[in-house]
Motif scaffolding. Structure first.
Motif, PDB file in Angstrom:
ATOM      1  N   ARG A 234       0.879  -1.483  -0.110  1.00  0.00           N
ATOM      2  CA  ARG A 234       0.389   0.033   0.089  1.00  0.00           C
ATOM      3  C   ARG A 234       1.039   0.820  -0.078  1.00  0.00           C
ATOM      4  NH1 ARG A 234      -3.414  -2.098   3.309  1.00  0.00           N
ATOM      5  NH2 ARG A 234      -2.287  -1.502   5.860  1.00  0.00           N
ATOM      6  N   ARG A 235       2.160   0.796   0.916  1.00  0.00           N
ATOM      7  CA  ARG A 235       2.730   2.140   1.009  1.00  0.00           C
ATOM      8  C   ARG A 235       3.097   2.731  -0.408  1.00  0.00           C
ATOM      9  NH1 ARG A 235       4.958   0.056   6.029  1.00  0.00           N
ATOM     10  NH2 ARG A 235       6.192  -0.602   4.731  1.00  0.00           N
ATOM     11  N   ARG A 236       3.829   1.318  -0.988  1.00  0.00           N
ATOM     12  CA  ARG A 236       4.626   1.500  -2.422  1.00  0.00           C
ATOM     13  C   ARG A 236       3.393   1.746  -3.172  1.00  0.00           C
ATOM     14  NH1 ARG A 236       6.435  -2.637  -6.013  1.00  0.00           N
ATOM     15  NH2 ARG A 236       8.153  -2.234  -6.702  1.00  0.00           N
ATOM     16  N   GLY A 237       2.235   2.064  -3.050  1.00  0.00           N
ATOM     17  CA  GLY A 237       1.546   2.978  -4.275  1.00  0.00           C
ATOM     18  C   GLY A 237       0.677   1.525  -5.323  1.00  0.00           C
ATOM     19  N   ASP A 238       0.871  -0.125  -4.479  1.00  0.00           N
ATOM     20  CA  ASP A 238       0.576  -0.901  -6.360  1.00  0.00           C
ATOM     21  C   ASP A 238      -0.777  -0.782  -5.832  1.00  0.00           C
ATOM     22  OD1 ASP A 238       0.183  -3.738  -6.365  1.00  0.00           O
ATOM     23  OD2 ASP A 238       1.892  -3.258  -7.223  1.00  0.00           O
ATOM     24  N   ASN A 239      -1.281  -0.832  -7.182  1.00  0.00           N
ATOM     25  CA  ASN A 239      -3.068  -1.347  -7.339  1.00  0.00           C
ATOM     26  C   ASN A 239      -3.379  -2.439  -6.927  1.00  0.00           C
ATOM     27  OD1 ASN A 239      -2.461   0.971  -8.728  1.00  0.00           O
ATOM     28  ND2 ASN A 239      -3.129   0.587 -10.918  1.00  0.00           N
ATOM     29  N   SER A 240      -3.051  -3.409  -7.250  1.00  0.00           N
ATOM     30  CA  SER A 240      -3.197  -4.859  -7.023  1.00  0.00           C
ATOM     31  C   SER A 240      -3.326  -5.102  -5.020  1.00  0.00           C
ATOM     32  CB  SER A 240      -1.891  -5.665  -6.393  1.00  0.00           C
ATOM     33  OG  SER A 240      -0.694  -5.674  -6.584  1.00  0.00           O
ATOM     34  N   ALA A 241      -2.317  -4.105  -4.689  1.00  0.00           N
ATOM     35  CA  ALA A 241      -2.967  -4.215  -2.803  1.00  0.00           C
ATOM     36  C   ALA A 241      -3.508  -3.469  -2.014  1.00  0.00           C
ATOM     37  CB  ALA A 241      -1.586  -3.787  -2.381  1.00  0.00           C
ATOM     38  N   SER A 242      -3.847  -2.010  -3.153  1.00  0.00           N
ATOM     39  CA  SER A 242      -4.421  -0.725  -2.606  1.00  0.00           C
ATOM     40  C   SER A 242      -5.732  -0.691  -2.948  1.00  0.00           C
ATOM     41  CB  SER A 242      -3.775   0.548  -2.526  1.00  0.00           C
ATOM     42  OG  SER A 242      -4.011   0.894  -3.830  1.00  0.00           O
ATOM     43  N   GLY A 243      -5.384  -0.925  -4.927  1.00  0.00           N
ATOM     44  CA  GLY A 243      -7.001  -0.841  -5.668  1.00  0.00           C
ATOM     45  C   GLY A 243      -7.290   1.255  -6.041  1.00  0.00           C
ATOM     46  N   VAL A 244      -6.374   1.873  -5.528  1.00  0.00           N
ATOM     47  CA  VAL A 244      -6.473   3.371  -5.378  1.00  0.00           C
ATOM     48  C   VAL A 244      -5.066   3.625  -5.587  1.00  0.00           C
ATOM     49  CG1 VAL A 244      -6.448   4.880  -4.725  1.00  0.00           C
ATOM     50  CG2 VAL A 244      -8.016   2.957  -2.969  1.00  0.00           C
ATOM     51  N   VAL A 245      -4.899   4.264  -6.712  1.00  0.00           N
ATOM     52  CA  VAL A 245      -4.210   5.504  -7.147  1.00  0.00           C
ATOM     53  C   VAL A 245      -3.906   6.780  -6.938  1.00  0.00           C
ATOM     54  CG1 VAL A 245      -1.986   6.239  -9.097  1.00  0.00           C
ATOM     55  CG2 VAL A 245      -3.031   4.070  -9.003  1.00  0.00           C
ATOM     56  N   ARG A 246      -3.680   7.817  -6.260  1.00  0.00           N
ATOM     57  CA  ARG A 246      -3.141   8.973  -6.398  1.00  0.00           C
ATOM     58  C   ARG A 246      -2.754   9.469  -7.246  1.00  0.00           C
ATOM     59  NH1 ARG A 246      -3.073   9.617   0.204  1.00  0.00           N
ATOM     60  NH2 ARG A 246      -1.105   8.108  -0.287  1.00  0.00           N
ATOM     61  N   GLU A 247      -3.315  10.796  -7.402  1.00  0.00           N
ATOM     62  CA  GLU A 247      -2.373  12.257  -7.750  1.00  0.00           C
ATOM     63  C   GLU A 247      -2.427  12.984  -7.237  1.00  0.00           C
ATOM     64  OE1 GLU A 247      -4.630  12.660 -11.325  1.00  0.00           O
ATOM     65  OE2 GLU A 247      -3.917  10.427 -12.499  1.00  0.00           O
ATOM     66  N   SER A 248      -1.004  13.887  -7.005  1.00  0.00           N
ATOM     67  CA  SER A 248      -0.745  14.629  -6.263  1.00  0.00           C
ATOM     68  C   SER A 248       0.718  15.498  -6.726  1.00  0.00           C
ATOM     69  CB  SER A 248       0.036  13.808  -4.442  1.00  0.00           C
ATOM     70  OG  SER A 248       0.590  13.211  -4.872  1.00  0.00           O
ATOM     71  N   GLN A 249       0.469  16.681  -6.050  1.00  0.00           N
ATOM     72  CA  GLN A 249       1.839  17.347  -6.537  1.00  0.00           C
ATOM     73  C   GLN A 249       2.994  17.188  -5.973  1.00  0.00           C
ATOM     74  OE1 GLN A 249       1.576  19.731  -9.131  1.00  0.00           O
ATOM     75  NE2 GLN A 249      -0.144  18.913  -9.587  1.00  0.00           N
ATOM     76  N   PRO A 250       4.016  17.266  -6.866  1.00  0.00           N
ATOM     77  CA  PRO A 250       5.473  16.923  -5.859  1.00  0.00           C
ATOM     78  C   PRO A 250       5.467  17.818  -4.703  1.00  0.00           C
ATOM     79  CG  PRO A 250       5.875  17.203  -8.135  1.00  0.00           C
ATOM     80  CD  PRO A 250       4.294  17.868  -7.650  1.00  0.00           C
ATOM     81  N   LEU A 251       5.984  17.538  -3.874  1.00  0.00           N
ATOM     82  CA  LEU A 251       6.301  18.304  -2.092  1.00  0.00           C
ATOM     83  C   LEU A 251       7.714  19.085  -3.039  1.00  0.00           C
ATOM     84  CD1 LEU A 251       5.155  15.996   0.106  1.00  0.00           C
ATOM     85  CD2 LEU A 251       4.351  17.813  -0.617  1.00  0.00           C
ATOM     86  N   ARG A 252       8.220  20.025  -2.709  1.00  0.00           N
ATOM     87  CA  ARG A 252       9.018  21.118  -2.500  1.00  0.00           C
ATOM     88  C   ARG A 252       9.436  21.835  -1.304  1.00  0.00           C
ATOM     89  NH1 ARG A 252       6.770  21.461  -7.923  1.00  0.00           N
ATOM     90  NH2 ARG A 252       7.587  20.313  -9.516  1.00  0.00           N
TER      91      ARG A 252
END
Length: 238
Positions: A122-140
């Motif tokens: 989930r922390r890695r953002g894997d679809n098979s684990a969470s089913g969700v992909v979040r889009e976000s702006q880079p933190l600077r």
């Protein structure tokens, strides 16, 4: 889509149990009986996560983890969950220092290992684990850029090498910049309440993150220690 995992474990009985249990939960697990075979399978399978036993004859888990982290390309960043039968916290600290993302002490319930695997993925953002992909702006923050979608960190345009868990620790701190967080709060933000925490592992990972993003890790300007409390990510940098 089934996620491919690799388990490097010399205990065939334990491995069979894990392969069957995780298989019932939607994971395809390939078992390697020793470190050399495991490294060969890693290159062939390109797994999404490695479950690695610490104590193995010949090449032990620490050496296997070192070799994984020294590889080129994506495999150097594959998440590693280390299995350890030893009770000495130093074994866990050493494993984390050389790049393991998490650990599970033996003996363990298969359900706990499954929870750890899902949490890391989930922390890695894997679809098979969470089913969700979040889009976000880079933190600077000055010369530091954290791209949460690409899961990359750069300082002055140069990439910083972090494990999956270290990346998530950095994001958890950066998203709460200016706020002092205890170790428990950091672990809750990254790993969740349901999993047993080992608070000294936070210190180890913070040290690794500082080595990667600070100009001088002994005099950090980005991640500051608040004695007796925890850590704070500085809002103003560079």
């Amino acid at each position: 889509m089934t996620s491919q995992l690799l388990m490097i474990e010399d205990d065939g009985r334990l491995a069979s149990m894990v392969v069957e249990y995780l298989g019932q939960s939607g994971f395809k697990v390939t078992h390697a009986v020793d470190g050399e075979t495991g490294l060969e399978q890693l290159q062939i399978l390109q797994p999404e996560l490695v479950i690695l036993d610490l104590m193995m004859p010949g090449m032990d888990g620490l050496e296997v983890c070192r070799r994984i982290r020294s590889m080129q390309g994506d495999m150097a960043r594959v998440p590693v969950i280390m299995l350890t039968a030893k009770g000495d916290p130093m074994d866990r600290i050493i494993g984390l220092e050389i790049g393991a993302d998490d650990y599970v002490p033996k003996p363990f319930e298969p359900r706990e290992l499954l929870a750890r695997v899902r949490a890391v993925m989930r922390r890695r953002g894997d679809n098979s684990a969470s089913g969700v992909v979040r889009e976000s702006q880079p933190l600077r923050f000055g010369s530091l850029e954290i791209d949460r979608d690409a899961r990359t960190v750069q300082v002055n345009g140069q990439p910083c090498e972090l494990t999956s868990y270290q990346f998530d620790l950095l994001v958890a701190l950066a998203e709460r910049s200016g706020r002092v967080l205890t170790r428990d709060q950091i672990m809750e933000a990254v790993r969740g309440r349901e999993l047993e925490a080992f608070d000294r592992s936070i210190d180890v990972h913070i040290g690794r993150i500082r080595n990667a993003i600070e100009a001088d890790s002994k005099d950090p300007k980005r991640i500051l220690t608040v004695r007796g409390v925890g850590y704070v990510f500085a809002k103003q940098q560079d």
